[in-house]
Design a protein around this motif. Structure first.
Motif, PDB file in Angstrom:
ATOM      1  N   GLU A 153       0.840  -1.193   0.000  1.00  0.00           N
ATOM      2  CA  GLU A 153       0.000   0.000   0.000  1.00  0.00           C
ATOM      3  C   GLU A 153       0.873   1.241   0.000  1.00  0.00           C
ATOM      4  O   GLU A 153       2.051   1.198   0.367  1.00  0.00           O
ATOM      5  CB  GLU A 153      -0.927  -0.004   1.218  1.00  0.00           C
ATOM      6  N   GLN A 190       0.746   5.686   0.645  1.00  0.00           N
ATOM      7  CA  GLN A 190      -0.026   6.806   1.196  1.00  0.00           C
ATOM      8  C   GLN A 190      -0.212   7.888   0.136  1.00  0.00           C
ATOM      9  O   GLN A 190       0.757   8.406  -0.412  1.00  0.00           O
ATOM     10  CB  GLN A 190       0.741   7.388   2.401  1.00  0.00           C
ATOM     11  N   GLU A 212      -4.690   5.349   2.378  1.00  0.00           N
ATOM     12  CA  GLU A 212      -3.790   4.255   2.027  1.00  0.00           C
ATOM     13  C   GLU A 212      -4.383   3.578   0.803  1.00  0.00           C
ATOM     14  O   GLU A 212      -5.509   3.081   0.857  1.00  0.00           O
ATOM     15  CB  GLU A 212      -3.730   3.243   3.170  1.00  0.00           C
TER      16      GLU A 212
END
Lengths: 254, 234
Positions: free
Chosen positions: B145, B147, B152
């Motif tokens: 993942e 940001q 996210e």
């Protein structure tokens, strides 16, 4: 000018027999003979030798009846555009050329003998709906029903179809869509054809499918090989007629 | 509903299914190509990951994904059924045939081109769809993942960067896209003909738009793996 040619012709004794390509040498062929006259010369030689002549379909020899067929060197009615086999002349071939002649191939056109195929499937498609119902009696006054010039022209173009089956022979799917679309279009474009147009589209397509012809994948090989230049615009019209009859109208299929 | 059954099993009815599903798949290609073209912003994948996050979480898009798979399967199954029927329509072929004299090779090769696209699609789905949608399930490794803003999101961009490092993969993708291009050049205009659209004014326009669209979309698709492999996008 004369030429010597080698022929490879499909010989098949009857519908059940196994067939095969047989080679024949034919010398001193006039370039001004028609293809069918060349076949006549070959047959005379075969008969004089006591062999069975090659069976092939022919009738008017004027390019209007749609009886002659033959798949010549990989093309329906041979290499010439907008021409039936009877209107094909030997000057389209060269001295020493090998010419392969096969019958039209389709499940819907079973071979009867040699180069003759049974095209009665087309008759059954016509019988299913390729007509109008009209009361008998005195002929109507000309121009009693106005017909738009463009529609009359398009109907006439579609009616030029001679039902020879070259479209089926040339199509990779052995589809009869060009033939059926020409017959449906010819009547759908004219007011006289309107009362039965829905029933006609449903019945003729159903019969076409029942005869075992393939479906149209829009390669347009039919239009390119059609001796009468029938346009694939007719196929789109048949699609419209059939979609309208099936999905929009209240007409039920049989 | 026997009339519907009669219609859908008729030759023209089957063709209509091919046409409608084909046009639907073309609209999917437009969306797919637009979203993926976000990588050309060359912003480290931010725009692309945002777009991919929207596509992966929007309820309407996820519902359409099911419709898309249904359409795809229908297109494929119907195509093979039609191809089988069409082969049966000529039990004995010609000894000598010269189809090049009357039609285009790609128009005659739609089943072959479609099969090549299908083979490519299996690889393509295993590369990108299965790990983004099924990651963490059935033993498929989940994606990392990243940001973006306060969210996210799955780093699909990185997944692309990793996948397109192999020259073998690049070659397969380019070949897959070339097959798609020829398939579309026939398919686009053919879909309209099957729907009954053959018009003196519009058909030439449809044909040209079809060719232009097929080439443009396939160039963009091919450019994605190629530019990542070449390092034009990093």
């Amino acid at each position: 000018m004369t030429m010597n040619i080698k022929l490879r012709i499909w010989r098949q004794a009857n519908a059940q027999a196994e067939g095969k390509l047989v080679e024949y040498q034919l010398n001193d062929v006039s370039a001004n003979m028609s293809f069918l006259e060349m076949m006549d010369v070959l047959n005379e030689q075969l008969i004089s030798k006591g062999e069975a002549p090659v069976a092939f379909d022919h009738d008017c020899r004027e390019g209007i009846c749609g009886t002659c067929s033959m798949y010549i060197n990989g093309r329906a009615h041979g290499p010439q555009k907008l021409s039936t086999t009877c209107q094909l002349y030997m000057r389209n071939f060269t001295d020493g050329e090998t010419i392969t002649i096969e019958p039209f191939r389709a499940k819907g056109f079973p071979v009867l003998k040699d180069l003759c195929v049974d095209r009665s499937a087309f008759d059954r498609i016509i019988a299913a709906g390729g007509y109008i119902s009209a009361s008998t009696g005195q002929a109507q006054d000309a121009n009693a029903i106005p017909v738009e010039k463009a529609a009359a022209d398009s109907a006439m173009d579609a009616a030029a179809c001679i039902g020879c089956g070259a479209c089926v022979a040339a199509c990779k799917n052995a589809s009869a869509m060009l033939f059926v679309s020409a017959k449906v279009s010819h009547l759908a474009l004219l007011p006289q054809g309107h009362p039965e147009r829905k029933k006609r589209a449903l019945a003729m397509v159903a019969q076409m499918d029942a005869e075992g012809f393939g479906s149209c994948t829009n390669t347009y090989a039919c239009e390119a090989e059609c001796p009468k230049g029938i346009s694939v615009a007719n196929i789109a019209r048949l699609n419209r007629e059939f979609l309208n009859a099936s999905l929009i109208s209240e007409e039920m299929p049989k | 509903m026997s009339w519907m059954n009669t219609f859908l099993t008729s030759s023209i009815g089957r063709k209509l299914v091919m046409s409608v599903t084909g046009l639907f798949l073309i609209t999917f290609l437009i969306v797919h190509c637009t979203i993926n073209s976000m990588i050309f912003f060359n912003d480290g994948g931010e725009a692309f990951n945002k777009a991919a996050h929207f596509m992966g979480t929007n309820i309407l898009i996820r519902t359409m994904e099911i419709v898309l798979f249904a359409g795809l399967i229908l297109h494929i199954v119907q195509a093979y059924m039609l191809a089988a029927k069409n082969r049966q329509a000529r039990p004995q072929g010609y000894a000598v045939s010269n189809p090049g004299a009357n039609s285009k090779w790609y128009s005659r090769s739609m089943t072959l081109l479609g099969t090549l696209i299908l083979m490519f699609l299996v690889l393509h789905i295993s590369h990108f769809w299965s790990n983004s949608r099924l990651g963490g399930m059935m033993g498929i490794a989940p994606l990392e993942e990243v940001q973006i803003g306060d969210k996210e999101v799955l780093n699909l961009y990185q997944d692309m960067m990793v996948t397109f490092q192999s020259p073998f993969v690049i070659v397969i993708y380019v070949l897959g896209v070339i097959s798609l291009c020829w398939h579309l050049i026939h398919g686009f205009q053919s879909a309209f003909q099957t729907l009954g659209v053959n018009h003196k004014k519009y058909t030439p326009v449809i044909k040209n738009i079809g060719i232009g669209f097929s080439i443009l979309i396939c160039l963009l698709f091919a450019l994605m793996p190629v530019s990542i492999y070449a390092g034009w996008i990093c």
